[in-house]
Scaffold this motif. Structure first.
Motif, PDB file in Angstrom:
ATOM      1  N   ASP B 307       0.807  -1.231   0.000  1.00 17.54           N
ATOM      2  CA  ASP B 307       0.000   0.000   0.000  1.00 17.54           C
ATOM      3  C   ASP B 307       0.834   1.271   0.000  1.00 17.54           C
ATOM      4  O   ASP B 307       0.310   2.357  -0.200  1.00 17.54           O
ATOM      5  CB  ASP B 307      -0.881   0.033   1.266  1.00 17.54           C
ATOM      6  N   PHE B 308       2.128   1.127   0.305  1.00 18.59           N
ATOM      7  CA  PHE B 308       2.934   2.331   0.545  1.00 18.59           C
ATOM      8  C   PHE B 308       3.990   2.559  -0.545  1.00 18.59           C
ATOM      9  O   PHE B 308       4.990   3.224  -0.329  1.00 18.59           O
ATOM     10  CB  PHE B 308       3.575   2.258   1.932  1.00 18.59           C
ATOM     11  N   SER B 309       3.739   1.976  -1.719  1.00 18.22           N
ATOM     12  CA  SER B 309       4.742   2.057  -2.783  1.00 18.22           C
ATOM     13  C   SER B 309       4.986   3.503  -3.235  1.00 18.22           C
ATOM     14  O   SER B 309       6.081   3.837  -3.670  1.00 18.22           O
ATOM     15  CB  SER B 309       4.327   1.195  -3.979  1.00 18.22           C
ATOM     16  N   ASP B 310       3.962   4.367  -3.112  1.00 19.43           N
ATOM     17  CA  ASP B 310       4.145   5.762  -3.535  1.00 19.43           C
ATOM     18  C   ASP B 310       5.289   6.433  -2.778  1.00 19.43           C
ATOM     19  O   ASP B 310       5.955   7.327  -3.313  1.00 19.43           O
ATOM     20  CB  ASP B 310       2.862   6.567  -3.312  1.00 19.43           C
ATOM     21  N   ALA B 311       5.501   6.014  -1.539  1.00 15.26           N
ATOM     22  CA  ALA B 311       6.545   6.636  -0.724  1.00 15.26           C
ATOM     23  C   ALA B 311       7.937   6.366  -1.301  1.00 15.26           C
ATOM     24  O   ALA B 311       8.897   7.063  -0.972  1.00 15.26           O
ATOM     25  CB  ALA B 311       6.465   6.136   0.713  1.00 15.26           C
ATOM     26  N   LEU B 312       8.038   5.349  -2.177  1.00  8.05           N
ATOM     27  CA  LEU B 312       9.332   5.050  -2.796  1.00  8.05           C
ATOM     28  C   LEU B 312       9.729   6.114  -3.821  1.00  8.05           C
ATOM     29  O   LEU B 312      10.860   6.147  -4.280  1.00  8.05           O
ATOM     30  CB  LEU B 312       9.305   3.665  -3.458  1.00  8.05           C
ATOM     31  N   ARG B 313       8.789   6.982  -4.177  1.00 10.09           N
ATOM     32  CA  ARG B 313       9.144   8.082  -5.083  1.00 10.09           C
ATOM     33  C   ARG B 313       9.962   9.168  -4.383  1.00 10.09           C
ATOM     34  O   ARG B 313      10.573  10.016  -5.025  1.00 10.09           O
ATOM     35  CB  ARG B 313       7.866   8.734  -5.644  1.00 10.09           C
ATOM     36  N   CYS B 314       9.961   9.157  -3.052  1.00  8.33           N
ATOM     37  CA  CYS B 314      10.575  10.230  -2.258  1.00  8.33           C
ATOM     38  C   CYS B 314      12.019  10.478  -2.684  1.00  8.33           C
ATOM     39  O   CYS B 314      12.805   9.546  -2.841  1.00  8.33           O
ATOM     40  CB  CYS B 314      10.531   9.870  -0.774  1.00  8.33           C
ATOM     41  N   ILE B 315      12.357  11.766  -2.888  1.00  7.22           N
ATOM     42  CA  ILE B 315      13.740  12.112  -3.232  1.00  7.22           C
ATOM     43  C   ILE B 315      14.463  12.773  -2.054  1.00  7.22           C
ATOM     44  O   ILE B 315      15.514  13.386  -2.221  1.00  7.22           O
ATOM     45  CB  ILE B 315      13.816  13.012  -4.494  1.00  7.22           C
ATOM     46  N   ARG B 316      13.895  12.676  -0.860  1.00 12.15           N
ATOM     47  CA  ARG B 316      14.551  13.124   0.378  1.00 12.15           C
ATOM     48  C   ARG B 316      14.918  14.614   0.360  1.00 12.15           C
ATOM     49  O   ARG B 316      16.040  14.984   0.695  1.00 12.15           O
ATOM     50  CB  ARG B 316      15.822  12.298   0.633  1.00 12.15           C
ATOM     51  N   CYS B 317      13.953  15.446  -0.023  1.00 11.38           N
ATOM     52  CA  CYS B 317      14.226  16.884  -0.050  1.00 11.38           C
ATOM     53  C   CYS B 317      13.944  17.526   1.303  1.00 11.38           C
ATOM     54  O   CYS B 317      14.458  18.601   1.608  1.00 11.38           O
ATOM     55  CB  CYS B 317      13.393  17.564  -1.130  1.00 11.38           C
ATOM     56  N   GLY B 318      13.080  16.906   2.092  1.00 12.11           N
ATOM     57  CA  GLY B 318      12.783  17.445   3.421  1.00 12.11           C
ATOM     58  C   GLY B 318      11.691  18.501   3.448  1.00 12.11           C
ATOM     59  O   GLY B 318      11.368  19.038   4.506  1.00 12.11           O
ATOM     60  N   ALA B 319      11.081  18.797   2.282  1.00 17.84           N
ATOM     61  CA  ALA B 319      10.044  19.835   2.257  1.00 17.84           C
ATOM     62  C   ALA B 319       8.887  19.488   3.192  1.00 17.84           C
ATOM     63  O   ALA B 319       8.323  20.365   3.842  1.00 17.84           O
ATOM     64  CB  ALA B 319       9.532  20.042   0.830  1.00 17.84           C
TER      65      ALA B 319
END
Lengths: 220, 475
Positions: B307-319
């Protein structure tokens, strides 16, 4: 066989050798397709140069634009005098730098090779510049040993006006290309200003671990 | 890194009481928020670029197996070595083995959140290696033996006077009369100290912001130049990166670079963005002789299917954390593990399990600012809600909460009953509150009323006011 790839296929519920997926990936890699290019990178060349200078000056970088390679030596000497720097530069074997005529700067010492902690000033050459963010593309190699970009306190970067392009995508095209894409050197350094940090109380300090001063000389 | 996410509530309570931390959070203030807004306004295509970035990430994740195989081939062709690590433990062991193979003693490190995730420093130090963090913020927190409190600005919780005290405590041969009273003097001191470490290092370890399949390249973005000194001066360069860092092409990486720094620090691009491919070439005069990439899964393949695959798009910007009212109030340490803020509330349960981290997805008002500013369009509030549902379904919340929720749901699903009950309750509450129009204490709501007053209802419900206005023809 890469076990990670098989695990991923299992998780995605797909099969190895699925023609449609392979085609999709092959096309994406071979088309060298571009995504959206910001309008600011699609201007005429003179505007791109102006923007390139403006963007660099915004990030504490000084820029000099000289007409010809013969003016470079005197510009470097001028920069060193104004900033009270030692009259020495270290550089690699880059052909453009090799063509600089130093004869009028008799008190300037030219050293060659990679940087050591003792080198104060380096001279490198960018193979491309992207005006959208004022970014210099420097390729490592015997021409531009990578340490020259990071160890000395002052880095001077030479770039030909004609190598200034609008966007990153155009800058990549300035590398030698093979079938799959550019032939990458060990590193391509995208440099946009002198090193900086804001890690202590969000206070911006120019000059962290890399160069404290960046001077860009545009030729032509 | 050992998790303290289980004691989130207590961590948060302590953070709110910690005046030093509150001061630092105030210094951080709206700086990141305003800088990002400015950067976004300066690039008309920003939102469109974010959407393309999302599409690139989604396309890559859907074909991750194939891009991984291309990456592996290209990396090998450039003379690099790939090591596959299924778990954090395996990654640590592989990196230690590379260090041992070259009889290393001193390791310099650039900033890497994945290295924090696998607890790399502890592992190497236990094996007798000296590990030196070289990013200024990371260096400071290493001296303080603290974990990072922000993924972009790891020492955002530390004051300049504390840094001075740490440097005086640790740096030998530092004359007591040396002025270290301002950030510039502190940066200069750290620069001088770390020079020797860069030059003498046996191994340089960096993370990767992106891995480019097309060319077998790893990419780091930095401002200080420490990552470049780390990976250029040591004879061996090790990259530790997770599988979600893959992107297909240099052009795709270029698109993501356009949104990364703007979202993170509001810079149009970081000072240095470095593309590394293989070890030094035969004719090169410097650069590392070996280039290793340790590719970490650590549950991400499993996440890809869930269910949480979208979080794998994260590029770790911290916004998301920069804009989060909860993060702004308690800082990063309270979250108790590597990834703080809204993205941490979504990622950490996957890594550590819900039992340890159930408080994190609940520590949100679901105000939606994180989703609004996420350049990768990750619906963080939805994902936090999903964790709450899972927690509820697994019988996580205490009986009291569960019973109350069931009762509330029964009423909320029946509008006539809801309106009837609220229509009766509101005037009553308004009457009890009296002229102060707020409650200093309410039964069952002490969690709210011990630290602030609860505003009282005005006496009428929204629905009754709406009907009244409609009757009077005002709507």
């Amino acid at each position: 066989m890469n076990p990670f790839a098989s695990n991923i296929r299992r998780a995605l519920g797909v099969k190895a050798g699925d023609f449609e997926r392979l085609e999709m990936v092959r096309k994406h890699l071979d088309d060298h397709g571009r995504n959206l290019i910001p309008a600011c990178a699609l201007r005429c060349h003179q505007e791109l140069i102006d923007q390139f200078i403006q963007m660099l000056e915004n990030v504490e970088t000084t820029v000099a634009h000289v007409n010809d390679l013969v003016d470079v030596a005197s510009e470097i000497a001028r920069y060193q005098i104004v900033n009270d720097l030692p009259h020495v530069v270290k550089c690699g074997a880059d052909a453009l730098i090799a063509d600089i005529d130093w004869s009028e700067q008799s008190d300037l010492t030219i050293l060659s090779g990679p940087a050591t902690g003792a080198d104060a000033i380096s001279l490198t050459r960018a193979f491309a510049g992207a005006s959208e963010t004022g970014t210099l593309f420097v390729a490592s190699g015997p021409d531009n040993p990578v340490t020259l970009s990071f160890l000395p306190e002052t880095n001077i970067i030479l770039i030909r006006a004609r190598d200034i392009v609008g966007c990153y995508e155009d800058a990549w095209l300035k590398l030698p290309w093979g079938a799959r894409g550019p032939q990458m050197p060990r590193t391509v350094n995208l440099i946009s200003g002198p090193s900086r940090t804001a890690d202590i109380e969000q206070t911006l300090i120019t000059g962290a671990h890399g160069p404290r001063r960046l001077h860009v000389i545009i030729v032509g | 890194m050992k998790s303290t996410a289980r004691s989130f509530k207590e961590n948060a309570r302590q953070a709110l009481k910690n005046q030093r931390l509150q001061k630092s959070l105030k210094v951080m203030g709206r700086g990141f928020v305003e800088k990002r807004a400015k950067a976004r306004a300066a690039l008309p295509e920003f939102d469109a670029l974010c959407q393309q970035g999302q599409a690139i990430k989604t396309h890559t994740l859907e074909h991750l197996d194939l891009y991984l195989e291309v990456y592996e081939k290209q990396l090998a062709a450039s003379g690099g070595h790939l090591h596959l690590a299924q778990t954090a433990q395996q990654a640590c062991q592989q990196i230690l083995q590379i260090c041992r193979n070259s009889n290393a003693r001193l390791v310099t490190k650039g900033k890497s959140m994945v290295a924090e995730e696998i607890g790399l420093n502890e592992h190497l130090e236990e094996a007798g290696l000296r590990v030196v963090e070289t990013d200024l913020g990371e260096y400071i927190i290493q001296l303080r033996k603290e974990p990072p409190s922000h993924i972009v600005a790891p020492a955002v919780h530390v004051g300049a006077d504390q840094v001075e005290a740490d440097f005086r405590r640790v740096h030998q041969n530092l004359p007591p009369n040396r002025n270290l009273s301002d950030p510039a003097a502190l940066v200069f001191e750290a620069r001088n100290m770390l020079r020797h470490e860069f030059i003498n290092a046996d191994i340089g370890i960096t993370g990767a912001n992106f891995l480019v399949a097309q060319t077998g390249t790893s990419v780091i973005v930095t401002n200080e130049g420490n990552g470049d000194l780390t990976q250029s001066l040591a004879p061996v360069h090790i990259v530790i990166a997770s599988i979600d860092k893959l992107v297909p092409t240099l052009n795709d990486a270029s698109t993501l670079i356009r949104v990364l720094a703007r979202s993170a620090t509001g810079q149009s691009i970081t000072t240095y963005t470095t593309f590394s491919t293989g070890p030094r070439r035969p004719q090169d005069l410097d650069g590392p002789q070996q280039y290793h990439v340790v590719l970490l899964d650590n549950g991400r393949t499993e996440q890809l299917a869930g269910d949480f695959s979208d979080a794998l798009r994260c590029i770790r910007c911290g916004a998301c954390m920069n804009h989060c009212p909860v993060y702004q109030s308690i800082g990063g340490h309270a979250y108790g593990w590597v990834y703080p803020g809204p993205i941490g509330a979504v990622l950490n349960p996957s890594f550590l399990g819900l039992e340890e981290t159930a408080d994190l997805p609940n520590a949100s008002t679901l105000c939606g600012r994180c989703e609004e500013v996420c350049p990768m369009g990750i619906k963080l509030p939805d994902l936090m809600r999903k964790w709450r549902e899972k927690h509820h379904a697994a019988g996580g919340p205490p009986a009291m909460v569960r019973t109350s929720l069931t009762a509330w749901a029964f009423v909320a699903k029946r509008p006539w009953l809801y309106q009837l009950l609220t229509g009766m309750m509101m005037p009553l509450l308004a009457k009890f509150a009296g002229r102060k129009h707020h409650f200093r204490w309410l039964p069952l709501a002490s969690g709210w009323t011990t630290s602030r007053d609860l505003p009282a209802p005005s006496g009428k419900t929204f629905m009754s006011l709406l009907k009244k206005h409609q009757r009077e023809g005002r709507l």
